[in-house]
Enzyme design. Structure first.
Site, PDB file in Angstrom:
ATOM      1  N   GLU A 189      18.558 -48.374 110.348  1.00  0.00           N
ATOM      2  CA  GLU A 189      17.387 -47.926 111.106  1.00  0.00           C
ATOM      3  C   GLU A 189      16.310 -47.354 110.202  1.00  0.00           C
ATOM      4  O   GLU A 189      15.109 -47.522 110.473  1.00  0.00           O
ATOM      5  CB  GLU A 189      17.831 -46.913 112.159  1.00  0.00           C
ATOM      6  CG  GLU A 189      18.613 -47.566 113.293  1.00  0.00           C
ATOM      7  CD  GLU A 189      19.432 -46.590 114.115  1.00  0.00           C
ATOM      8  OE1 GLU A 189      19.138 -45.373 114.060  1.00  0.00           O
ATOM      9  OE2 GLU A 189      20.373 -47.037 114.813  1.00  0.00           O
TER      10      GLU A 189
ATOM     11  N   TYR B 167      22.602 -38.179 115.347  1.00  0.00           N
ATOM     12  CA  TYR B 167      23.930 -38.786 115.214  1.00  0.00           C
ATOM     13  C   TYR B 167      25.065 -37.762 115.189  1.00  0.00           C
ATOM     14  O   TYR B 167      26.108 -37.989 115.836  1.00  0.00           O
ATOM     15  CB  TYR B 167      23.975 -39.696 113.992  1.00  0.00           C
ATOM     16  CG  TYR B 167      23.418 -41.075 114.280  1.00  0.00           C
ATOM     17  CD1 TYR B 167      24.217 -42.079 114.796  1.00  0.00           C
ATOM     18  CD2 TYR B 167      22.071 -41.356 114.069  1.00  0.00           C
ATOM     19  CE1 TYR B 167      23.712 -43.337 115.087  1.00  0.00           C
ATOM     20  CE2 TYR B 167      21.552 -42.612 114.356  1.00  0.00           C
ATOM     21  CZ  TYR B 167      22.374 -43.588 114.862  1.00  0.00           C
ATOM     22  OH  TYR B 167      21.856 -44.820 115.166  1.00  0.00           O
TER      23      TYR B 167
END
EC number: 1.14.12.17
Length: 405
Positions: free
Chosen positions: A137, A95
């Site tokens: 997630e 990310y």
């Protein structure tokens, strides 16, 4: 929580994103893959070439900016994307890489208009949104691994059977190489399949809907060979699966994922509409319906080019023969002479509202649809015109989400 100043600045960029969003995401992917070519192992290269991934990301960024003061509004989209990320194996450490290149792309495209205040606000917003994805997630990875028969990452499966269903669609019956139990799934979900094509520098991952019932000792995927349209790049993975992979070979699968699932708490009549290979999740839903809700009325509508392209037809017909609550209807756009002589279809041409209304007695029910984008647009617009509420219209896109307006 985002500061009021950040929210105000992000909101001010909405008109800019509406105009330059795709240019920003195109630049983002150029920067990302140049700096981190290893991430090409995760992405569908055909979607990149066709611009579908860039457009989908632009839409997601635009939605995030538009609803930055009410991020709960985009939670369904976040969960949908999170399912895909979990099935692909996206990790938290990736990310910050994405954030760095997204901000860099904004700066490159907007130039001096991307002030320090704007870049700072987007950096803050990205951290909050990325944190939400990582948290969702993480739970998905945990739940996937701990469920009965579950696993994390990818698991080897043997092709136990390879059945040609039509001129363009083949089914693969997959059993775990370790001969252990496999996770159940909700009708409508998919698995990610990872392959290494000989001579190709990158691994490739594709999502395929599960086309049979849960609770079997196998998973079944039914794959369309994507090499018939000269205007569209051939699908590397689908062609590889059709032409080179054989019974006994091994494919690597992630555990089932996806939020396009059948609501089995609803007892009203349900209509399943599909076009082409979009019937795969619908067949899974049909299996679930006749097994768990035997009194629920089902209308199964499928559109295909003709009988030679119509996959899983006999399977659906056999389910309808055994279960009188199921009604089926076939629409062929280009029926063959054999189709016509055998009267093997119910409508020639395209699915339209009058035909749907002739098959479905009431708007009071749920509607699930999947297929090529033009088919889905037509169905969605028809259902809206009929008065079907948004909450009763459920659909799944192939690949990145698009717009049905």
């Amino acid at each position: 929580m985002l500061s009021e100043q950040t929210i105000r600045i992000i909101k001010s960029t909405v008109p800019v994103l509406e105009v330059h969003g795709v240019a920003i995401t195109k630049r983002f992917y150029d920067k990302l893959f140049t700096s981190h070519p290893e991430l090409l192992h995760l992405f569908n290269h055909a979607n990149q070439k066709q611009g579908r991934q860039q457009a989908a990301l632009a839409n997601a960024v635009y939605a995030a900016a538009k609803h930055i003061d009410r991020l709960e509004m985009i939670l369904p989209v976040v969960k949908q994307i999170a399912h895909k990320h979990r099935s692909l194996g996206v990790k938290p450490e990736q990310y910050p890489i994405v954030g760095e290149h997204l901000l860099g792309a904004i700066k490159d495209v907007l130039g001096d208009a991307a002030t320090d205040d704007i870049l700072g606000a987007w950096a803050e917003a990205y951290r909050v949104i990325a944190s939400a994805f990582i948290g969702i997630e993480s739970d998905m990875y945990t739940n996937s691994a701990l469920q009965p028969g579950g696993w994390s990452d990818f698991r080897p499966f043997v092709i136990a059977r390879k059945d040609r269903e039509s001129d363009v669609i083949t089914s693969f019956y997959l059993t775990p190489q370790d001969q252990g139990p496999i996770a159940g799934f909700e009708a409508g979900q998919y698995v990610s399949v990872r392959v290494q094509i000989p001579g190709d520098a990158y691994t490739h991952i594709r999502q395929y809907s599960l086309s049979h019932a849960s609770g079997q000792p196998f998973y079944r995927i039914s794959v369309k060979r994507e090499d018939t349209n000269p205007a569209v790049p051939a699908g590397k993975v689908s062609v590889f699966l059709h032409n080179q992979v054989q019974e006994g070979d091994v494919l690597w699968l992630s555990a089932p994922a996806g939020d396009f699932t059948l609501d089995q708490t609803d007892t009203r009549p349900v209509t399943l509409l599909s076009g082409g290979v979009g019937l795969t999740p619908m067949v899974s839903m049909l299996h679930a319906l006749v097994t768990t809700q035997p009194n629920r009325k089902v209308t199964f509508i499928h559109a295909a080019q003709n009988g030679a392209h119509h996959a899983l037809r006999r399977e659906v017909e056999q389910l309808a023969e055994k279960h009188p609550q199921v009604t089926i209807a076939w629409c062929y756009t280009q029926p063959t002479a054999a189709d016509t002589s055998e009267q093997s279809y119910h409508k020639e041409g395209y699915v339209d509202l009058p035909w749907i209304q002739s098959l479905v007695p009431s708007v009071n029910g749920s509607f699930y649809f999947c297929g090529p984008l033009p088919f889905m647009k037509t169905v969605n617009q028809s259902l809206i015109a009929w008065g079907v509420t948004e909450s009763d219209r459920h659909y799944e896109f192939f690949g990145p989400s698009g717009a049905l307006s």
